[in-house]
Design a protein around this motif. Structure first.
Motif, PDB file in Angstrom:
ATOM      1  N   ILE A  49      -4.584  -3.768   9.912  1.00 22.85           N
ATOM      2  CA  ILE A  49      -4.280  -2.404   9.484  1.00 22.85           C
ATOM      3  C   ILE A  49      -2.783  -2.124   9.594  1.00 22.85           C
ATOM      4  O   ILE A  49      -2.187  -1.446   8.749  1.00 22.85           O
ATOM      5  CB  ILE A  49      -5.101  -1.369  10.302  1.00 22.85           C
ATOM      6  CG1 ILE A  49      -5.007   0.013   9.659  1.00 22.85           C
ATOM      7  CG2 ILE A  49      -4.659  -1.339  11.747  1.00 22.85           C
ATOM      8  CD1 ILE A  49      -5.670   0.136   8.334  1.00 22.85           C
ATOM      9  N   TYR A  50      -2.132  -2.667  10.648  1.00 18.08           N
ATOM     10  CA  TYR A  50      -0.680  -2.496  10.771  1.00 18.08           C
ATOM     11  C   TYR A  50       0.023  -3.185   9.596  1.00 18.08           C
ATOM     12  O   TYR A  50       0.931  -2.613   8.969  1.00 18.08           O
ATOM     13  CB  TYR A  50      -0.169  -3.074  12.090  1.00 18.08           C
ATOM     14  CG  TYR A  50       1.353  -3.097  12.177  1.00 18.08           C
ATOM     15  CD1 TYR A  50       2.048  -2.020  12.701  1.00 18.08           C
ATOM     16  CD2 TYR A  50       2.090  -4.198  11.705  1.00 18.08           C
ATOM     17  CE1 TYR A  50       3.446  -2.034  12.763  1.00 18.08           C
ATOM     18  CE2 TYR A  50       3.476  -4.215  11.757  1.00 18.08           C
ATOM     19  CZ  TYR A  50       4.146  -3.135  12.290  1.00 18.08           C
ATOM     20  OH  TYR A  50       5.519  -3.143  12.334  1.00 18.08           O
ATOM     21  N   ASN A  51      -0.360  -4.420   9.301  1.00 20.09           N
ATOM     22  CA  ASN A  51       0.294  -5.152   8.220  1.00 20.09           C
ATOM     23  C   ASN A  51      -0.008  -4.545   6.861  1.00 20.09           C
ATOM     24  O   ASN A  51       0.816  -4.617   5.947  1.00 20.09           O
ATOM     25  CB  ASN A  51      -0.117  -6.628   8.270  1.00 20.09           C
ATOM     26  CG  ASN A  51       0.618  -7.384   9.356  1.00 20.09           C
ATOM     27  OD1 ASN A  51       1.778  -7.734   9.203  1.00 20.09           O
ATOM     28  ND2 ASN A  51      -0.053  -7.620  10.489  1.00 20.09           N
ATOM     29  N   GLU A  52      -1.183  -3.929   6.720  1.00 18.89           N
ATOM     30  CA  GLU A  52      -1.470  -3.187   5.485  1.00 18.89           C
ATOM     31  C   GLU A  52      -0.504  -2.013   5.349  1.00 18.89           C
ATOM     32  O   GLU A  52       0.023  -1.748   4.265  1.00 18.89           O
ATOM     33  CB  GLU A  52      -2.913  -2.681   5.510  1.00 18.89           C
ATOM     34  CG  GLU A  52      -3.304  -1.939   4.238  1.00 18.89           C
ATOM     35  CD  GLU A  52      -4.730  -1.402   4.307  1.00 18.89           C
ATOM     36  OE1 GLU A  52      -5.056  -0.501   3.507  1.00 18.89           O
ATOM     37  OE2 GLU A  52      -5.510  -1.869   5.167  1.00 18.89           O
ATOM     38  N   GLY A  53      -0.289  -1.302   6.465  1.00 14.32           N
ATOM     39  CA  GLY A  53       0.668  -0.194   6.437  1.00 14.32           C
ATOM     40  C   GLY A  53       2.087  -0.666   6.195  1.00 14.32           C
ATOM     41  O   GLY A  53       2.848  -0.018   5.466  1.00 14.32           O
ATOM     42  N   ALA A  54       2.480  -1.806   6.806  1.00 13.78           N
ATOM     43  CA  ALA A  54       3.828  -2.339   6.598  1.00 13.78           C
ATOM     44  C   ALA A  54       4.029  -2.759   5.153  1.00 13.78           C
ATOM     45  O   ALA A  54       5.101  -2.536   4.568  1.00 13.78           O
ATOM     46  CB  ALA A  54       4.061  -3.521   7.536  1.00 13.78           C
ATOM     47  N   ASP A  55       3.000  -3.353   4.540  1.00 13.38           N
ATOM     48  CA  ASP A  55       3.077  -3.691   3.116  1.00 13.38           C
ATOM     49  C   ASP A  55       3.196  -2.429   2.271  1.00 13.38           C
ATOM     50  O   ASP A  55       3.904  -2.410   1.253  1.00 13.38           O
ATOM     51  CB  ASP A  55       1.846  -4.491   2.691  1.00 13.38           C
ATOM     52  CG  ASP A  55       1.920  -5.952   3.122  1.00 13.38           C
ATOM     53  OD1 ASP A  55       3.007  -6.382   3.554  1.00 13.38           O
ATOM     54  OD2 ASP A  55       0.890  -6.647   3.032  1.00 13.38           O
ATOM     55  N   MET A  56       2.501  -1.367   2.678  1.00 18.45           N
ATOM     56  CA  MET A  56       2.583  -0.100   1.958  1.00 18.45           C
ATOM     57  C   MET A  56       4.014   0.435   1.979  1.00 18.45           C
ATOM     58  O   MET A  56       4.518   0.924   0.959  1.00 18.45           O
ATOM     59  CB  MET A  56       1.624   0.917   2.583  1.00 18.45           C
ATOM     60  CG  MET A  56       1.628   2.280   1.884  1.00 18.45           C
ATOM     61  SD  MET A  56       1.011   2.142   0.169  1.00 18.45           S
ATOM     62  CE  MET A  56       0.886   3.863  -0.290  1.00 18.45           C
ATOM     63  N   VAL A  57       4.676   0.333   3.130  1.00 17.45           N
ATOM     64  CA  VAL A  57       6.062   0.789   3.222  1.00 17.45           C
ATOM     65  C   VAL A  57       6.953  -0.026   2.290  1.00 17.45           C
ATOM     66  O   VAL A  57       7.816   0.523   1.595  1.00 17.45           O
ATOM     67  CB  VAL A  57       6.573   0.701   4.677  1.00 17.45           C
ATOM     68  CG1 VAL A  57       8.077   0.969   4.741  1.00 17.45           C
ATOM     69  CG2 VAL A  57       5.837   1.698   5.554  1.00 17.45           C
ATOM     70  N   SER A  58       6.744  -1.333   2.274  1.00 15.01           N
ATOM     71  CA  SER A  58       7.513  -2.174   1.365  1.00 15.01           C
ATOM     72  C   SER A  58       7.297  -1.749  -0.081  1.00 15.01           C
ATOM     73  O   SER A  58       8.239  -1.663  -0.877  1.00 15.01           O
ATOM     74  CB  SER A  58       7.112  -3.640   1.563  1.00 15.01           C
ATOM     75  OG  SER A  58       7.893  -4.494   0.748  1.00 15.01           O
ATOM     76  N   ASN A  59       6.048  -1.437  -0.431  1.00 18.54           N
ATOM     77  CA  ASN A  59       5.738  -0.976  -1.787  1.00 18.54           C
ATOM     78  C   ASN A  59       6.360   0.385  -2.064  1.00 18.54           C
ATOM     79  O   ASN A  59       6.852   0.644  -3.170  1.00 18.54           O
ATOM     80  CB  ASN A  59       4.228  -0.910  -1.985  1.00 18.54           C
ATOM     81  CG  ASN A  59       3.572  -2.281  -1.957  1.00 18.54           C
ATOM     82  OD1 ASN A  59       4.260  -3.304  -2.019  1.00 18.54           O
ATOM     83  ND2 ASN A  59       2.261  -2.318  -1.843  1.00 18.54           N
TER      84      ASN A  59
END
Length: 494
Positions: free
Chosen positions: A342-352
């Motif tokens: 879930i953290y890495n999903e959120g971090a990917d979201m920030v990158s997007n």
């Protein structure tokens, strides 16, 4: 001065194309550095101090590169292009090393190298527009740079997501290791950085120096030596005392030690002025440091007014770049565990999201010159920064991550304006023989707020916001709106 001819769309395209690769490297750094640091064991409250590489290298490198690029001329390679090429090679190496850092200290060290290299490449690009374009085309020239900045950042920010979702490359890794998707994104960014900058180097020709340029200024008169000696020594003493007193207060009050950075910044500027005063007193007025300090104290009025605008807008941006990942992952996704999906999903979201606001910036850059012609550059900047500030503030009220895309629309419009309008206003107020130097000094008013942010944000976060990183983004939004209204005070002359 020689009247500069209007350039074609293709010529402006070629001279700006290098910014595509520069921004791909910059965007990969902005969107993933905090993630890399946290993965390698960094404490969230210390992220701002680890990020000091960005402002400090800019503070040191840009005026030096600007000063010497003003004095560089080769019939074959021109004035600015040699610096483009050197910076591109070293930045490419740093981009390849960054995601392979085995320890936190190495990642921080590579960030210093990467930022220094990006600054060597990027600073002359700003002066490039002033060198080659007449005043009526400069807004379009800087807007073209903004367009490539937007496209480059859009592609680079989405690359980890693309590698994960399209090519099935993992976006998670064992504790302490950088995910493969992030590594491949940096590899592609490194290659593009080198190719696009070299495209500009080999497709663009530069004009020889203006006939009235005189970099070998005559020696100071005795009265001037006395005046500048006293001025430099006075300013240097004041800044040094302020810095020392502030650091002494921080030490004795036992508050956040990151605040020592702010005191150190004052003392650094103070010591530079004191050294400049000593050199003038010794009649060594031909030395580069004397010219740098003298010109810094003789900035055009428009530049001083824009400095205040830049301070608040870049303070806001740096707040977002440092704390967007921990703010989104904790406030919206509800996780601070860097090994969790879930953290890495959120971090990917920030990158997007970072890619998204840069994509918006690319589109907005097309319309900014038109809006500025119909209204004014100052009003255009006010509107853009207000929209950006509201976008940052709105993130506090978001619970569904998809609504963050709406927040990024305002940020993207603001970003396009920040990258073009202040430089277009400034270039009309600068002498041609000091264009590179003053563009480098103008970077002070980008990096100084970043140093202030690095020194203060951790303290503000822990003292006033109880560790709630989302409140840092709200603070950045307020700062950006203030910046917009301060633009109305700027003298915009052609």
């Amino acid at each position: 001065m020689t009247k500069k001819p209007r350039l074609s769309f293709a010529q402006i395209w070629n001279m700006s194309f290098g910014f595509l690769g520069i921004q791909m490297g910059f965007a990969l750094q902005n969107a993933n550095t905090s993630r890399i640091f946290e993965t390698l064991g960094a404490d969230t409250k210390n992220l701002a101090i680890y990020w000091l590489a960005a402002p400090v290298t800019g503070l040191i490198m840009q005026p030096i590169i600007g000063y010497y690029s003003d004095r560089t001329w080769s019939a074959r390679w021109g004035r600015r292009r040699p610096y483009f090429a050197v910076g591109a090679v070293t930045a490419t190496i740093a981009l390849l090393l960054m995601p392979n850092s085995p320890t936190l200290w190495m990642a921080v060290g590579v960030l210093w190298i990467m930022d220094a290299s990006i600054n060597i490449t990027m600073e002359p690009f700003r002066a490039f527009v002033g060198d080659l374009l007449p005043d009526e085309q400069r807004t379009s020239g800087f807007a073209m740079q903004s367009f490539f900045i937007g496209i480059g950042a859009l592609v680079a920010s989405f690359m980890p997501w693309i590698f994960t979702n399209w090519l099935n490359i993992p976006n998670t890794a064992p504790d302490g290791e950088i995910p493969p998707s992030v590594k491949y994104a940096f590899y592609v960014g490194a290659i593009m950085y080198l190719i696009t900058v070299l495209w500009t180097v080999f497709t663009t020709k530069e004009y020889p120096p203006e006939p009235d340029e005189n970099h070998d200024a005559p020696a100071m008169e005795e009265s001037e030596e006395g005046f500048f000696t006293k001025k430099f020594m006075k300013v240097g003493a004041i800044l040094t005392i302020i810095g020392a007193a502030f650091s002494f207060f921080v030490y004795n009050a036992e508050i956040d030690p990151q605040l020592h950075v702010l005191g150190g910044g004052f003392m650094f500027f103070g010591l530079i002025h004191l050294l400049g005063g000593r050199l003038v007193k010794a009649r060594k007025t031909a030395m580069a440091l004397v010219h740098i300090v003298k010109d810094f104290n003789s900035m055009p009025k428009t530049m001083i007014q824009l400095a205040v605008v830049q301070f608040f807008s870049w303070f806001a941006l740096f707040s977002m770049w440092i704390y967007c990942t921990p703010a989104v992952t904790s406030h919206i996704y509800g996780s601070s565990d860097t090994t969790s999906p879930i953290y890495n999903e959120g971090a990917d979201m920030v990158s997007n999201l970072f890619g998204g606001y840069n994509g918006i910036a690319a589109i907005a850059a097309i319309f900014i010159p038109f809006i500025a012609r119909k209204t004014s550059r100052k009003l255009t900047h006010l509107i853009a920064l207000t929209l950006g500030g509201l976008g940052l503030i709105s993130m506090y009220f978001v619970s569904d991550p998809q609504w963050l895309w709406a927040s990024m629309v305002g940020v993207g419009i603001a970003w396009a304006s920040i990258l073009s309008v202040p430089y277009a206003i400034l270039s009309g107020a600068l002498p041609s023989d000091k264009m590179g130097y003053y563009m480098g000094v103008f970077n002070f008013f980008i990096v100084i707020p970043q140093i202030v942010a690095a020194a203060l944000l951790g303290f503000i976060l822990n003292t006033f916001f109880g560790g709630e990183t989302i409140m840092i983004l709200v603070t950045g939004g307020v700062s950006m709106i203030i910046s917009g209204f301060l633009t109305l005070r700027v003298n915009d002359t052609h």
